[in-house]
Design a protein around this motif. Structure first.
Motif, short mmCIF file in Angstrom:
data_model
loop_
_atom_site.label_atom_id
_atom_site.label_comp_id
_atom_site.label_asym_id
_atom_site.label_seq_id
_atom_site.Cartn_x
_atom_site.Cartn_y
_atom_site.Cartn_z
N GLU A 136 0.79 -1.23 0.00
CA GLU A 136 0.00 0.00 0.00
C GLU A 136 0.82 1.28 0.00
OE1 GLU A 136 -3.13 0.06 -0.49
OE2 GLU A 136 -3.31 -2.11 -0.38
N SER A 137 2.09 1.23 0.36
CA SER A 137 2.82 2.49 0.53
C SER A 137 4.05 2.53 -0.36
CB SER A 137 3.24 2.66 2.00
OG SER A 137 4.33 1.80 2.28
N LYS A 138 4.66 3.68 -0.38
CA LYS A 138 5.89 3.87 -1.16
C LYS A 138 7.12 3.63 -0.29
CE LYS A 138 3.62 5.89 -4.70
NZ LYS A 138 2.33 5.27 -4.47
N VAL A 139 6.90 3.10 0.90
CA VAL A 139 7.98 2.88 1.86
C VAL A 139 8.77 1.63 1.49
CG1 VAL A 139 8.49 2.46 4.30
CG2 VAL A 139 6.57 3.93 3.67
N VAL A 140 10.09 1.73 1.56
CA VAL A 140 10.93 0.53 1.42
C VAL A 140 10.95 -0.10 2.81
CG1 VAL A 140 13.22 -0.36 0.93
CG2 VAL A 140 12.32 1.55 -0.40
N VAL A 141 10.29 -1.23 2.95
CA VAL A 141 10.09 -1.84 4.26
C VAL A 141 11.28 -2.73 4.59
CG1 VAL A 141 8.48 -3.15 5.70
CG2 VAL A 141 7.62 -1.82 3.76
N PRO A 142 11.88 -2.54 5.78
CA PRO A 142 13.02 -3.39 6.14
C PRO A 142 12.57 -4.84 6.34
CG PRO A 142 12.37 -2.00 8.00
CD PRO A 142 11.54 -1.57 6.83
N GLU B 215 -0.08 5.48 7.16
CA GLU B 215 -0.81 4.28 6.76
C GLU B 215 -1.68 3.74 7.88
OE1 GLU B 215 -0.99 3.10 3.74
OE2 GLU B 215 0.49 4.48 2.93
N ARG B 216 -2.94 3.48 7.54
CA ARG B 216 -3.90 2.99 8.53
C ARG B 216 -3.46 1.66 9.15
NH1 ARG B 216 -9.67 1.03 7.62
NH2 ARG B 216 -10.44 0.89 9.75
N CYS B 217 -2.82 0.79 8.34
CA CYS B 217 -2.41 -0.52 8.86
C CYS B 217 -1.41 -0.37 10.02
CB CYS B 217 -1.85 -1.41 7.75
SG CYS B 217 -0.44 -0.73 6.86
N LEU B 218 -0.52 0.62 9.94
CA LEU B 218 0.45 0.83 11.03
C LEU B 218 -0.28 1.26 12.30
CD1 LEU B 218 3.39 1.00 12.05
CD2 LEU B 218 3.34 3.41 11.41
N HIS B 219 -1.24 2.15 12.16
CA HIS B 219 -1.99 2.62 13.32
C HIS B 219 -2.78 1.47 13.97
CE1 HIS B 219 -1.42 7.06 12.91
NE2 HIS B 219 -0.92 6.61 11.78
N MET B 220 -3.39 0.63 13.15
CA MET B 220 -4.12 -0.53 13.68
C MET B 220 -3.15 -1.46 14.41
SD MET B 220 -7.09 -1.78 11.06
CE MET B 220 -5.95 -2.73 10.14
N PHE B 221 -2.01 -1.73 13.79
CA PHE B 221 -1.02 -2.64 14.37
C PHE B 221 -0.56 -2.12 15.73
CE2 PHE B 221 3.29 -3.96 15.25
CZ PHE B 221 3.24 -5.33 15.05
N LEU B 222 -0.28 -0.82 15.81
CA LEU B 222 0.28 -0.26 17.03
C LEU B 222 -0.76 0.01 18.12
CD1 LEU B 222 2.86 2.32 15.63
CD2 LEU B 222 3.34 0.13 16.72
N GLN B 223 -2.01 0.33 17.72
CA GLN B 223 -2.90 0.85 18.75
C GLN B 223 -4.26 0.17 18.87
OE1 GLN B 223 -2.65 5.25 18.12
NE2 GLN B 223 -1.17 5.13 19.79
N ASN C 231 -9.50 -7.31 7.46
CA ASN C 231 -10.38 -7.03 6.32
C ASN C 231 -10.59 -5.53 6.15
OD1 ASN C 231 -10.85 -9.80 5.83
ND2 ASN C 231 -12.27 -9.82 7.55
N TYR C 232 -9.72 -4.73 6.76
CA TYR C 232 -9.86 -3.28 6.70
C TYR C 232 -9.68 -2.77 5.27
CZ TYR C 232 -4.96 -2.11 5.81
OH TYR C 232 -3.74 -1.94 5.22
N THR C 233 -10.11 -1.55 5.05
CA THR C 233 -9.88 -0.90 3.76
C THR C 233 -8.63 -0.04 3.90
OG1 THR C 233 -12.25 -0.79 3.42
CG2 THR C 233 -10.88 0.60 2.01
#
Length: 162
Positions: free
Chosen positions: A84-90, A138-146, A153-155
């Protein structure tokens, strides 16, 4: 003969006030991975880690939060960010397939030393990811952390500053 006098005047600097000196740091995001717990039995056995977040970044809805995540949740987050993002993920620490073989002389992936090593590697991973300005949207990071439970099944969407 005119003497040259070195200019010894100091640059005039604004004195620091007490709020600057002792006020809260400008922006911070602290994430600790700790308190590993192994749950379940047999093939349903897995280890979860406590993810503690402290931040004053306005993009996060909670200033302090604690959730529990397992390795597969970290994999989910990494895959979502890559997609979903332009981030190069480690990379994540490896799957430790050899540690899952039967007839080992230790507890394999449930060995204390392995769990401690993985905990540290997961903490490095999540701090690198969460420290990236694009990943923070990114919404996925916020869900993961909080969020207590990750809604897989989020959008996918971007978080907007409110």
């Amino acid at each position: 003969m005119a003497e040259t006098i070195a200019d010894t005047r100091r640059l005039i600097s604004k004195p620091q006030n007490l709020n600057d000196a002792y006020g809260p740091p400008s922006n911070f995001l602290e994430i600790d991975v700790g308190n590993p717990q192994t749950v379940g039995v047999g093939r349903g056995r897995f280890t979860t880690y406590e993810i503690r977040v402290k931040t004053n970044l306005p993009i996060f809805k909670l200033k302090e939060s604690t959730v529990r995540r397992r390795y597969s949740d970290f994999e989910w987050l990494r895959n979502e960010l890559e997609r979903e993002s332009k981030v190069v993920v480690p990379p994540l620490p490896g799957k430790a397939l050899l540690r899952q073989l039967p007839f080992r002389g230790d507890d394999g992936i449930f060995d204390d030393a392995f769990i401690e090593e993985r905990k540290q590697a997961l903490e490095q991973f999540i701090n690198k990811v969460a420290g990236h300005p694009l990943a923070q949207n990114e919404r996925c990071l916020h869900m993961f952390l909080q969020d207590e439970v990750i809604d897989k099944n989020y959008t996918p969407s971007k978080i907007r500053h409110t």
